[in-house]
Design a protein around this motif. Structure first.
Motif, PDB file in Angstrom:
ATOM      1  N   SER A   2       0.707  -1.209   0.122  1.00 45.48           N
ATOM      2  CA  SER A   2      -0.252   0.469  -0.147  1.00 45.48           C
ATOM      3  C   SER A   2       0.928   1.238  -0.352  1.00 45.48           C
ATOM      4  O   SER A   2       1.778   1.278   0.464  1.00 45.48           O
ATOM      5  CB  SER A   2      -0.570   0.384   0.820  1.00 45.48           C
ATOM      6  OG  SER A   2      -2.055  -1.323   1.392  1.00 45.48           O
ATOM      7  N   ILE A   4       2.319   5.022   1.013  1.00 46.85           N
ATOM      8  CA  ILE A   4       2.552   4.903   2.451  1.00 46.85           C
ATOM      9  C   ILE A   4       1.539   6.154   2.745  1.00 46.85           C
ATOM     10  O   ILE A   4       1.407   7.397   1.404  1.00 46.85           O
ATOM     11  CB  ILE A   4       4.074   5.567   2.488  1.00 46.85           C
ATOM     12  CG1 ILE A   4       5.001   4.727   3.090  1.00 46.85           C
ATOM     13  CG2 ILE A   4       3.794   6.669   3.816  1.00 46.85           C
ATOM     14  CD1 ILE A   4       6.219   5.071   2.619  1.00 46.85           C
ATOM     15  N   GLY A   5       1.006   6.963   3.662  1.00 49.08           N
ATOM     16  CA  GLY A   5       0.184   7.362   3.883  1.00 49.08           C
ATOM     17  C   GLY A   5      -1.062   6.769   3.565  1.00 49.08           C
ATOM     18  O   GLY A   5      -2.811   7.216   4.391  1.00 49.08           O
ATOM     19  N   TYR A   6      -1.683   5.560   2.897  1.00 46.01           N
ATOM     20  CA  TYR A   6      -2.811   4.786   2.899  1.00 46.01           C
ATOM     21  C   TYR A   6      -2.730   3.655   4.027  1.00 46.01           C
ATOM     22  O   TYR A   6      -3.390   2.285   2.977  1.00 46.01           O
ATOM     23  CB  TYR A   6      -3.539   4.897   2.053  1.00 46.01           C
ATOM     24  CG  TYR A   6      -4.325   6.609   1.299  1.00 46.01           C
ATOM     25  CD1 TYR A   6      -5.279   6.585   1.743  1.00 46.01           C
ATOM     26  CD2 TYR A   6      -3.414   7.543   1.042  1.00 46.01           C
ATOM     27  CE1 TYR A   6      -6.386   7.719   1.696  1.00 46.01           C
ATOM     28  CE2 TYR A   6      -3.418   8.662   1.099  1.00 46.01           C
ATOM     29  CZ  TYR A   6      -4.832   8.528   1.215  1.00 46.01           C
ATOM     30  OH  TYR A   6      -5.688  10.176   0.568  1.00 46.01           O
ATOM     31  N   ARG A   7      -1.719   3.292   4.604  1.00 47.29           N
ATOM     32  CA  ARG A   7      -1.855   1.740   5.415  1.00 47.29           C
ATOM     33  C   ARG A   7      -2.069   1.296   6.528  1.00 47.29           C
ATOM     34  O   ARG A   7      -2.488   2.192   7.383  1.00 47.29           O
ATOM     35  CB  ARG A   7      -0.594   1.551   5.363  1.00 47.29           C
ATOM     36  CG  ARG A   7       1.239   1.882   3.968  1.00 47.29           C
ATOM     37  CD  ARG A   7       2.624   2.061   4.462  1.00 47.29           C
ATOM     38  NE  ARG A   7       2.876   2.747   5.494  1.00 47.29           N
ATOM     39  CZ  ARG A   7       4.328   2.636   6.216  1.00 47.29           C
ATOM     40  NH1 ARG A   7       4.982   1.547   5.834  1.00 47.29           N
ATOM     41  NH2 ARG A   7       4.251   3.216   7.150  1.00 47.29           N
ATOM     42  N   VAL A   8      -2.223   0.241   6.363  1.00 43.47           N
ATOM     43  CA  VAL A   8      -3.226  -0.256   6.711  1.00 43.47           C
ATOM     44  C   VAL A   8      -2.194  -1.681   8.024  1.00 43.47           C
ATOM     45  O   VAL A   8      -2.109  -2.532   6.408  1.00 43.47           O
ATOM     46  CB  VAL A   8      -4.570  -1.266   6.809  1.00 43.47           C
ATOM     47  CG1 VAL A   8      -5.126  -1.596   8.072  1.00 43.47           C
ATOM     48  CG2 VAL A   8      -5.593  -0.361   6.062  1.00 43.47           C
ATOM     49  N   LEU A   9      -1.546  -1.113   8.315  1.00 42.28           N
ATOM     50  CA  LEU A   9      -0.014  -2.054   8.355  1.00 42.28           C
ATOM     51  C   LEU A   9      -1.196  -3.976   9.129  1.00 42.28           C
ATOM     52  O   LEU A   9      -2.048  -3.577  10.360  1.00 42.28           O
ATOM     53  CB  LEU A   9       0.302  -1.978   9.888  1.00 42.28           C
ATOM     54  CG  LEU A   9       1.077  -0.739   8.325  1.00 42.28           C
ATOM     55  CD1 LEU A   9       2.646  -0.697   9.306  1.00 42.28           C
ATOM     56  CD2 LEU A   9       1.604  -1.325   7.123  1.00 42.28           C
ATOM     57  N   LYS A  63      -2.433   6.922  12.669  1.00 37.66           N
ATOM     58  CA  LYS A  63      -2.221   8.405  12.764  1.00 37.66           C
ATOM     59  C   LYS A  63      -2.621   8.798  11.300  1.00 37.66           C
ATOM     60  O   LYS A  63      -3.063   8.044  10.168  1.00 37.66           O
ATOM     61  CB  LYS A  63      -1.165   8.366  11.789  1.00 37.66           C
ATOM     62  CG  LYS A  63      -0.003   9.677  11.677  1.00 37.66           C
ATOM     63  CD  LYS A  63       1.772   9.332  11.035  1.00 37.66           C
ATOM     64  CE  LYS A  63       2.136  10.774  11.101  1.00 37.66           C
ATOM     65  NZ  LYS A  63       2.405  11.514  12.388  1.00 37.66           N
ATOM     66  N   MET A  71      -9.143   7.400   8.639  1.00 37.08           N
ATOM     67  CA  MET A  71      -8.575   6.105   9.109  1.00 37.08           C
ATOM     68  C   MET A  71      -9.139   5.330  10.608  1.00 37.08           C
ATOM     69  O   MET A  71      -8.779   4.936  10.680  1.00 37.08           O
ATOM     70  CB  MET A  71      -7.058   5.926   8.547  1.00 37.08           C
ATOM     71  CG  MET A  71      -6.867   6.161   7.243  1.00 37.08           C
ATOM     72  SD  MET A  71      -7.048   4.055   6.787  1.00 37.08           S
ATOM     73  CE  MET A  71      -5.652   4.392   5.708  1.00 37.08           C
ATOM     74  N   PRO A 148      -4.667  11.417   4.042  1.00 36.67           N
ATOM     75  CA  PRO A 148      -4.687  10.050   4.507  1.00 36.67           C
ATOM     76  C   PRO A 148      -4.308  10.094   5.713  1.00 36.67           C
ATOM     77  O   PRO A 148      -4.960  10.566   6.726  1.00 36.67           O
ATOM     78  CB  PRO A 148      -3.459  10.438   3.978  1.00 36.67           C
ATOM     79  CG  PRO A 148      -2.615  11.898   4.192  1.00 36.67           C
ATOM     80  CD  PRO A 148      -4.109  12.548   4.222  1.00 36.67           C
ATOM     81  N   GLU A 150      -2.734   6.290   8.617  1.00 38.23           N
ATOM     82  CA  GLU A 150      -2.493   5.401   8.866  1.00 38.23           C
ATOM     83  C   GLU A 150      -2.772   4.399  10.303  1.00 38.23           C
ATOM     84  O   GLU A 150      -2.681   5.415  10.857  1.00 38.23           O
ATOM     85  CB  GLU A 150      -0.608   5.286   8.629  1.00 38.23           C
ATOM     86  CG  GLU A 150      -0.401   5.478   7.549  1.00 38.23           C
ATOM     87  CD  GLU A 150       0.803   5.522   6.868  1.00 38.23           C
ATOM     88  OE1 GLU A 150       1.588   5.220   5.600  1.00 38.23           O
ATOM     89  OE2 GLU A 150       1.819   5.070   8.062  1.00 38.23           O
ATOM     90  N   VAL A 153       0.371   1.731  13.294  1.00 40.37           N
ATOM     91  CA  VAL A 153       1.992   2.178  12.916  1.00 40.37           C
ATOM     92  C   VAL A 153       2.480   3.602  14.647  1.00 40.37           C
ATOM     93  O   VAL A 153       1.568   3.148  14.798  1.00 40.37           O
ATOM     94  CB  VAL A 153       1.941   3.357  12.418  1.00 40.37           C
ATOM     95  CG1 VAL A 153       1.890   2.751  10.830  1.00 40.37           C
ATOM     96  CG2 VAL A 153       1.010   4.372  12.300  1.00 40.37           C
TER      97      VAL A 153
END
Length: 225
Positions: A2, A4-9, A63, A71, A148, A150, A153
């Motif tokens: 994904s 960076i700025g729209y990641r779902v880890l 974040k 998010m 955005p 996340e 994180v």
């Protein structure tokens, strides 16, 4: 991967046992902070819920762009029972990031509270509820939903770095976060401190408490020792 700025880890595997989490439910945030040498703790956030409410849970971190809660909505949909949603909103208080409806949504999923480095709204509702909510401010102005943002994180909230899975403890004095890898050791220290303070209270009630350390420090500082 994904962008960076729209990641779902992925949620990290829990490093904190249920017994340790339960233990923190009996210890005050002030005592925990003391046992981490007063170096760690969330500053500038205040409880907006019923004052008797204490929250203890694992951090689900978000974040968010200041003023945007896209998010946070996603995090609520992913939340597991016993988690605290911890939001780095940049400390901005121009737009509320959560309100009554999001609180209701989170509570039905087993979330035990919000820690928001930003603003909330519907403060009158939070003040009557047992759902924990700590925030930097209150405003009627609602959020945007564009991103955005996340999830899971490391975030910075009130001057403390919080990692997903860390232990979050909040009470009337504020919020402290214990790194997951140190949770068991900090709990042992905090329980001992609570016991030591209980012994001091007994002496205070009996009128037998003394503080020889005060004169000792003064003597050391003044060069008389």
């Amino acid at each position: 991967m994904s962008l960076i700025g729209y990641r779902v880890l992925p949620r990290p595997e829990s490093a904190v046992s249920p017994n340790v989490l339960a233990g923190f439910a009996t210890v005050g945030s002030a005592q925990i902070s003391d046992c981490m040498n007063r170096l760690y703790g969330v500053a500038g956030l205040r409880p907006l819920h019923a004052q008797a409410r204490r929250i203890v849970g694992r951090a689900l971190t978000v974040k968010a762009r200041p003023g945007d809660n896209l998010m946070i909505h996603k995090a609520i949909s992913l939340a597991e029972t016993g988690e605290v949603i911890v939001v780095d909103g940049g400390g901005d208080t121009n737009n509320a990031l959560v309100g009554e409806l999001m609180m209701m949504d989170a509570r039905t999923r087993g979330v035990v509270g919000f820690v928001i480095d930003g603003a909330v709204r519907d403060a009158d509702v939070f003040a009557q509820e047992d759902f924990g909510c700590f925030a930097r401010g209150v405003t009627h102005r609602g959020p945007y939903k564009e991103g955005p943002g996340e999830i899971n994180v490391p975030v910075s909230v009130g001057g403390q770095v919080v990692f997903p899975g860390d232990v979050v403890v909040g009470d009337a004095d504020g919020v402290v976060v214990i790194p997951a890898e140190h949770a068991e050791a900090v709990l042992a220290l905090a329980l001992k401190k609570e016991a030591d303070e209980a012994a001091i209270k007994e002496k205070l009630n009996a009128g037998t408490y003394t503080k020889p350390w005060v004169d000792r420090i003064i003597a050391q500082k003044s060069g008389e020792a």
